[in-house]
Scaffold this motif. Structure first.
Motif, PDB file in Angstrom:
ATOM      1  N   TRP A 193      -2.163 -19.159  -7.238  1.00 42.52           N
ATOM      2  CA  TRP A 193      -1.026 -18.147  -7.065  1.00 42.52           C
ATOM      3  C   TRP A 193       0.126 -18.195  -7.683  1.00 42.52           C
ATOM      4  N   ALA A 194       0.381 -19.334  -8.122  1.00 40.50           N
ATOM      5  CA  ALA A 194       1.656 -19.536  -9.409  1.00 40.50           C
ATOM      6  C   ALA A 194       1.439 -18.623 -10.404  1.00 40.50           C
ATOM      7  N   LEU A 195       0.066 -18.558 -10.926  1.00 34.66           N
ATOM      8  CA  LEU A 195      -0.187 -17.530 -11.999  1.00 34.66           C
ATOM      9  C   LEU A 195       0.032 -16.171 -11.796  1.00 34.66           C
ATOM     10  N   PHE A 196      -0.175 -15.759 -10.459  1.00 36.37           N
ATOM     11  CA  PHE A 196       0.112 -14.557 -10.217  1.00 36.37           C
ATOM     12  C   PHE A 196       1.574 -14.176  -9.911  1.00 36.37           C
ATOM     13  N   ALA A 197       2.517 -15.083  -9.584  1.00 36.29           N
ATOM     14  CA  ALA A 197       3.672 -15.068  -9.727  1.00 36.29           C
ATOM     15  C   ALA A 197       4.288 -15.060 -11.106  1.00 36.29           C
ATOM     16  N   LEU A 198       3.635 -15.742 -12.083  1.00 42.20           N
ATOM     17  CA  LEU A 198       3.957 -15.647 -13.262  1.00 42.20           C
ATOM     18  C   LEU A 198       3.954 -14.175 -13.784  1.00 42.20           C
ATOM     19  N   THR A 199       2.698 -13.631 -13.494  1.00 42.98           N
ATOM     20  CA  THR A 199       2.419 -12.218 -14.024  1.00 42.98           C
ATOM     21  C   THR A 199       3.411 -11.296 -13.514  1.00 42.98           C
ATOM     22  N   LEU A 200       3.981 -11.568 -12.308  1.00 40.23           N
ATOM     23  CA  LEU A 200       4.975 -10.594 -11.484  1.00 40.23           C
ATOM     24  C   LEU A 200       6.284 -10.947 -12.216  1.00 40.23           C
ATOM     25  N   THR A 201       6.663 -12.251 -12.791  1.00 42.83           N
ATOM     26  CA  THR A 201       7.884 -12.414 -13.578  1.00 42.83           C
ATOM     27  C   THR A 201       7.793 -11.748 -14.736  1.00 42.83           C
TER      28      THR A 201
ATOM     29  N   LEU B 137       0.767  -1.114   0.050  1.00 42.86           N
ATOM     30  CA  LEU B 137       0.001  -0.112  -0.134  1.00 42.86           C
ATOM     31  C   LEU B 137       0.860   1.359   0.046  1.00 42.86           C
ATOM     32  N   LEU B 138       2.101   1.133   0.575  1.00 43.38           N
ATOM     33  CA  LEU B 138       2.912   2.413   0.761  1.00 43.38           C
ATOM     34  C   LEU B 138       3.491   2.624  -0.668  1.00 43.38           C
ATOM     35  N   GLU B 139       3.728   1.368  -1.206  1.00 41.84           N
ATOM     36  CA  GLU B 139       4.450   1.620  -2.711  1.00 41.84           C
ATOM     37  C   GLU B 139       3.477   2.187  -3.538  1.00 41.84           C
ATOM     38  N   PHE B 140       2.126   1.817  -3.517  1.00 45.96           N
ATOM     39  CA  PHE B 140       1.185   2.382  -4.270  1.00 45.96           C
ATOM     40  C   PHE B 140       1.217   3.802  -3.998  1.00 45.96           C
ATOM     41  N   ARG B 141       1.191   4.312  -2.885  1.00 50.79           N
ATOM     42  CA  ARG B 141       0.877   5.878  -2.583  1.00 50.79           C
ATOM     43  C   ARG B 141       2.153   6.378  -3.033  1.00 50.79           C
ATOM     44  N   ALA B 142       3.334   5.596  -2.947  1.00 56.31           N
ATOM     45  CA  ALA B 142       4.374   6.386  -3.733  1.00 56.31           C
ATOM     46  C   ALA B 142       4.468   6.613  -4.970  1.00 56.31           C
ATOM     47  N   GLY B 143       3.412   5.923  -5.775  1.00 51.53           N
ATOM     48  CA  GLY B 143       3.570   5.687  -7.298  1.00 51.53           C
ATOM     49  C   GLY B 143       4.389   4.513  -7.827  1.00 51.53           C
ATOM     50  N   ASN B 144       4.679   3.491  -7.061  1.00 50.50           N
ATOM     51  CA  ASN B 144       5.257   2.489  -7.699  1.00 50.50           C
ATOM     52  C   ASN B 144       4.376   1.457  -7.800  1.00 50.50           C
ATOM     53  N   GLY B 145       3.562   1.463  -8.901  1.00 51.50           N
ATOM     54  CA  GLY B 145       2.539   0.286  -9.233  1.00 51.50           C
ATOM     55  C   GLY B 145       3.115  -1.019  -9.265  1.00 51.50           C
ATOM     56  N   PHE B 146       4.027  -1.394  -9.748  1.00 52.61           N
ATOM     57  CA  PHE B 146       4.366  -2.872  -9.977  1.00 52.61           C
ATOM     58  C   PHE B 146       4.849  -3.318  -8.799  1.00 52.61           C
ATOM     59  N   THR B 147       5.687  -2.634  -7.807  1.00 56.14           N
ATOM     60  CA  THR B 147       6.072  -2.846  -6.436  1.00 56.14           C
ATOM     61  C   THR B 147       4.948  -3.118  -5.380  1.00 56.14           C
ATOM     62  N   GLY B 148       3.902  -2.084  -5.730  1.00 55.33           N
ATOM     63  CA  GLY B 148       2.713  -2.097  -4.846  1.00 55.33           C
ATOM     64  C   GLY B 148       2.098  -3.253  -5.286  1.00 55.33           C
ATOM     65  N   THR B 149       1.778  -3.649  -6.508  1.00 52.76           N
ATOM     66  CA  THR B 149       0.998  -4.780  -6.789  1.00 52.76           C
ATOM     67  C   THR B 149       1.763  -6.031  -6.239  1.00 52.76           C
ATOM     68  N   ALA B 150       2.883  -6.284  -6.417  1.00 51.92           N
ATOM     69  CA  ALA B 150       3.969  -7.417  -5.906  1.00 51.92           C
ATOM     70  C   ALA B 150       3.675  -7.636  -4.498  1.00 51.92           C
ATOM     71  N   PHE B 151       3.557  -6.482  -3.833  1.00 48.87           N
ATOM     72  CA  PHE B 151       3.931  -6.699  -2.256  1.00 48.87           C
ATOM     73  C   PHE B 151       2.394  -6.799  -1.788  1.00 48.87           C
ATOM     74  N   ALA B 152       1.460  -6.116  -2.171  1.00 52.96           N
ATOM     75  CA  ALA B 152       0.068  -6.040  -1.839  1.00 52.96           C
ATOM     76  C   ALA B 152      -0.501  -7.608  -2.043  1.00 52.96           C
ATOM     77  N   GLY B 153      -0.244  -8.053  -3.464  1.00 51.18           N
ATOM     78  CA  GLY B 153      -0.610  -9.340  -3.854  1.00 51.18           C
ATOM     79  C   GLY B 153      -0.035 -10.433  -3.161  1.00 51.18           C
ATOM     80  N   LEU B 154       1.310 -10.471  -2.966  1.00 54.50           N
ATOM     81  CA  LEU B 154       1.855 -11.441  -2.178  1.00 54.50           C
ATOM     82  C   LEU B 154       1.571 -11.338  -0.619  1.00 54.50           C
ATOM     83  N   GLY B 155       1.375 -10.267  -0.102  1.00 54.35           N
ATOM     84  CA  GLY B 155       0.896 -10.123   1.422  1.00 54.35           C
ATOM     85  C   GLY B 155      -0.605 -10.736   1.413  1.00 54.35           C
ATOM     86  N   ALA B 156      -1.373 -10.548   0.528  1.00 52.45           N
ATOM     87  CA  ALA B 156      -2.568 -11.213   0.447  1.00 52.45           C
ATOM     88  C   ALA B 156      -2.680 -12.836   0.384  1.00 52.45           C
ATOM     89  N   PHE B 157      -1.410 -13.298  -0.311  1.00 51.12           N
ATOM     90  CA  PHE B 157      -1.168 -14.591  -0.479  1.00 51.12           C
ATOM     91  C   PHE B 157      -0.996 -15.184   0.813  1.00 51.12           C
TER      92      PHE B 157
END
Length: 190
Positions: free
Chosen positions: A104-112, A60-80
């Motif tokens: 969740w492997a599909l999510f990790a593939l998206t991040l890759t 969430l803090l990464e999203f707030r700072a404008g870092n969409g990829f890192t925000g998606t990765a951390f928030a998504g993996l946090g949910a996992f």
């Protein structure tokens, strides 16, 4: 790891990669059986609080700072991690657990794929996580201890990669391998 984790940057991205690394190490080592008496279930508290809550907040803090990829990765993996940790005591079939891991492997593939161009260390971390979750999911379906152990080792390697990237950022260590010229006496043409 990515553009946010360069040497000397101590942002939430670094904290997020540390949380991811430690959680993946505990989760992976637990699946390998390498440490006597330690199983993946022993990583539940770490997964729930460090991997789940802390990583989600870092996202969430990464999203707030404008870092969409890192925000998606951390928030998504946090949910996992939160879902995995909170559901650890639930009685589910091996196939349901396998499906959970495969999704969740599909999510990790998206991040890759999304990490392309952000550095080999970050892309490698997510790629290892993808293959680890894929093997763990298939291992659940097939009731295969071998696939579970292999997935555990790959998860541990992904954890080491995430941990190294964050530690490198704090300690000013290199995160890339310098390129060398093609051969002795090679020059750039232009």
């Amino acid at each position: 790891m990515d553009n946010d984790v360069s040497a000397g940057n101590t942002s939430t991205s670094t904290l997020g990669h540390l949380a991811l690394g430690l959680t993946l190490l505990a989760f992976g080592i637990g699946h390998t059986g390498a440490v006597g008496g330690v199983t993946a279930a022993d990583a539940v508290s770490l997964a729930l609080y460090v991997g789940g809550i802390a990583l989600f907040v870092a996202g969430l803090l990464e999203f707030r700072a404008g870092n969409g990829f890192t925000g998606t990765a951390f928030a998504g993996l946090g949910a996992f991690w939160f879902t995995w940790g909170a559901g650890a005591d639930a009685r589910v079939s091996d196939h349901a657990a396998g499906l959970f891991l495969l999704l969740w492997a599909l999510f990790a593939l998206t991040l890759t794929l999304g990490a392309a161009g952000r550095g080999l260390l970050g892309q490698g971390t997510y790629g290892l996580l993808f293959v680890a979750l894929l093997l763990l999911g298939i291992g659940q379906f097939a009731d295969s201890g071998f696939l579970t152990k292999a997935g555990g080792w790959l998860a541990a390697l992904a954890g080491l990669a995430a941990w190294y990237g964050a530690t490198a950022a704090l300690a000013h260590w290199p995160t890339t391998v310098p390129r060398r010229a093609a051969g002795r006496g090679a020059t750039a043409t232009g």
